[in-house]
Every structure is written in C-alpha cells, then in structure tokens.
Scaffold this motif. Structure first.
Motif, mmCIF file in Angstrom:
data_model
loop_
_atom_site.group_PDB
_atom_site.id
_atom_site.type_symbol
_atom_site.label_atom_id
_atom_site.label_comp_id
_atom_site.label_asym_id
_atom_site.label_seq_id
_atom_site.Cartn_x
_atom_site.Cartn_y
_atom_site.Cartn_z
ATOM 1 N N VAL A 1 49.673 36.092 38.440
ATOM 2 C CA VAL A 1 48.392 35.526 38.874
ATOM 3 C C VAL A 1 47.414 35.478 37.689
ATOM 4 O O VAL A 1 46.570 34.588 37.608
ATOM 5 C CB VAL A 1 47.799 36.326 40.058
ATOM 6 C CG1 VAL A 1 46.414 35.833 40.427
ATOM 7 C CG2 VAL A 1 48.717 36.228 41.270
ATOM 8 N N ALA A 2 47.538 36.409 36.757
ATOM 9 C CA ALA A 2 46.653 36.428 35.585
ATOM 10 C C ALA A 2 46.882 35.220 34.678
ATOM 11 O O ALA A 2 45.933 34.708 34.071
ATOM 12 C CB ALA A 2 46.863 37.719 34.789
ATOM 13 N N TRP B 1 43.264 40.921 36.721
ATOM 14 C CA TRP B 1 44.675 40.914 37.114
ATOM 15 C C TRP B 1 45.560 41.561 36.057
ATOM 16 O O TRP B 1 46.497 42.292 36.382
ATOM 17 C CB TRP B 1 45.144 39.499 37.422
ATOM 18 C CG TRP B 1 44.630 38.993 38.733
ATOM 19 C CD1 TRP B 1 43.810 37.927 38.929
ATOM 20 C CD2 TRP B 1 44.905 39.527 40.038
ATOM 21 N NE1 TRP B 1 43.549 37.782 40.273
ATOM 22 C CE2 TRP B 1 44.213 38.733 40.972
ATOM 23 C CE3 TRP B 1 45.672 40.595 40.506
ATOM 24 C CZ2 TRP B 1 44.264 38.981 42.346
ATOM 25 C CZ3 TRP B 1 45.720 40.832 41.869
ATOM 26 C CH2 TRP B 1 45.024 40.037 42.776
ATOM 27 N N TRP C 1 38.589 37.236 35.888
ATOM 28 C CA TRP C 1 39.757 37.361 36.765
ATOM 29 C C TRP C 1 41.041 37.546 35.963
ATOM 30 O O TRP C 1 41.946 38.250 36.403
ATOM 31 C CB TRP C 1 39.850 36.179 37.728
ATOM 32 C CG TRP C 1 38.853 36.295 38.829
ATOM 33 C CD1 TRP C 1 37.752 35.509 39.033
ATOM 34 C CD2 TRP C 1 38.813 37.299 39.855
ATOM 35 N NE1 TRP C 1 37.050 35.957 40.124
ATOM 36 C CE2 TRP C 1 37.679 37.042 40.656
ATOM 37 C CE3 TRP C 1 39.632 38.377 40.184
ATOM 38 C CZ2 TRP C 1 37.350 37.832 41.759
ATOM 39 C CZ3 TRP C 1 39.302 39.160 41.283
ATOM 40 C CH2 TRP C 1 38.174 38.891 42.048
ATOM 41 N N ASN D 1 44.913 45.344 36.200
ATOM 42 C CA ASN D 1 45.433 45.878 37.454
ATOM 43 C C ASN D 1 46.959 45.939 37.417
ATOM 44 O O ASN D 1 47.560 46.892 37.926
ATOM 45 C CB ASN D 1 44.949 45.014 38.626
ATOM 46 C CG ASN D 1 44.692 45.819 39.864
ATOM 47 O OD1 ASN D 1 44.200 46.931 39.800
ATOM 48 N ND2 ASN D 1 45.026 45.261 40.999
ATOM 49 N N ALA D 2 47.580 44.933 36.805
ATOM 50 C CA ALA D 2 49.044 44.942 36.662
ATOM 51 C C ALA D 2 49.479 46.117 35.786
ATOM 52 O O ALA D 2 50.417 46.848 36.124
ATOM 53 C CB ALA D 2 49.524 43.620 36.068
ATOM 54 N N GLU E 1 50.917 40.415 39.967
ATOM 55 C CA GLU E 1 49.561 40.373 39.433
ATOM 56 C C GLU E 1 49.524 39.760 38.033
ATOM 57 O O GLU E 1 48.604 39.003 37.709
ATOM 58 C CB GLU E 1 48.956 41.774 39.439
ATOM 59 C CG GLU E 1 48.696 42.264 40.853
ATOM 60 C CD GLU E 1 48.259 43.703 40.934
ATOM 61 O OE1 GLU E 1 47.739 44.072 41.990
ATOM 62 O OE2 GLU E 1 48.416 44.458 39.946
ATOM 63 N N SER F 1 45.170 34.060 43.901
ATOM 64 C CA SER F 1 44.523 35.367 44.050
ATOM 65 C C SER F 1 44.208 35.650 45.514
ATOM 66 O O SER F 1 44.424 36.769 45.993
ATOM 67 C CB SER F 1 43.229 35.421 43.234
ATOM 68 O OG SER F 1 43.491 35.269 41.859
#
Length: 160
Positions: free
Chosen positions: A76-77, A20, A16, A23-24, A73, A105
């Motif tokens: 969140v990472a 993240w 995860w 993806n960011a 994101e 998340s």
C-alpha cells in the motif's frame, strides 16, 4: 514545472507513504535493538498471540501473519511513493494514483476493523476507524487541490 505546485497533495502522499512504510517495518522490528537505536513500536506478537488464543488458532501462525500484514502495508505504501514522485515532478496522473492508494488504504483499514470486531479489541477499532476518517479527509484535500489546479490552468489558457 514547479515542485510546489500542489503542496497539500505532496504532503498527504508523503505522510501516508511514511505511515505505511513505518507501520510495515513495525510488524517485524517492534521491541528490537537494531544496532544504532532501539525500535520500540507496538508489541504486536504479544497482542496477536492473545487474539489467536481467543480464536483458537495456533500461536505459531502469529509471526507469519504479521509478516504478511507488513507486506500488505508495504504494497500500500508503494503507490503513495510513486504518487509523491509524480507530484514532485509535476507529472500528470499523480492525483489518480493518490486516489487509488487512498482506496487501497481504506480497504486495508476496513479489513483491520473487521478483525478488530472479531477479536473484540475496541481500542484498535476506534484507532482504525479514525484512520478511515483521516483517509477520507485526505481524499477530499487531494481532490480539492486537483480541482483548484485545474481551474487555475483553465484561467491561464483563457488569458493566453
């Protein structure tokens, strides 16, 4: 402490974190040549321009919106990163931190699904809903491994 004491939890939080983080980065690097390689990614500027046109929002707000989403994101990472460090070091509180990161998340994906419904993108809705399911399974796996670790420690205390 044994680094591989809770391998499933460590794999989950590392996954995860990478998810993240990448993806960011994809929000701002998609379809760009960044020197040593070309970052293909998803062309979100194109997608969000279409979404914003549907919503009658000036497309000049697309890139700032993507940067904001990327920062969310990235935020969140970070708890996943710190949970991975705690797990690797065998420190207490890693599962609690992983639970909070999973909760964050879930909130982000719920926000994404609301946006998907508003703009009528059913493919993205399905994708984001699937991630919600995978996060729930991740939570169950971390919780189960934490519980089994606790039982193992109790058994050792009774033996000793």
């Amino acid at each position: 402490m044994n680094v591989f004491k809770r391998p499933i939890s460590l794999i989950i939080v590392c996954f995860w974190f990478c998810f993240w983080l990448l993806n960011a980065l994809d929000k701002v690097l998609a379809r760009q040549d960044i020197g040593s390689f070309h970052w293909w990614g998803n062309h979100r500027i194109e997608k969000f321009s279409m979404y914003f046109e549907r919503l009658s929002i000036d497309i000049a707000h697309v890139f700032p919106t993507l940067v904001f989403a990327g920062l969310v994101e990235l935020a969140v990472a970070l708890p996943f990163f710190f949970a991975a460090i705690k797990l690797a070091q065998g420190k207490q509180g890693a599962a609690r931190l992983a639970d909070k990161a999973i909760g964050l998340s879930l909130l982000v994906f719920i926000g994404f699904t609301v946006f998907d419904i508003i703009v009528g993108d059913r493919a993205e809705l399905l994708e984001h809903s699937t991630y919600i399911g995978v996060l729930l399974v991740s939570f169950l796996a971390v919780t189960a491994e934490t519980f089994l670790d606790h039982l193992h420690r109790l058994g050792k205390e009774k033996e000793g």
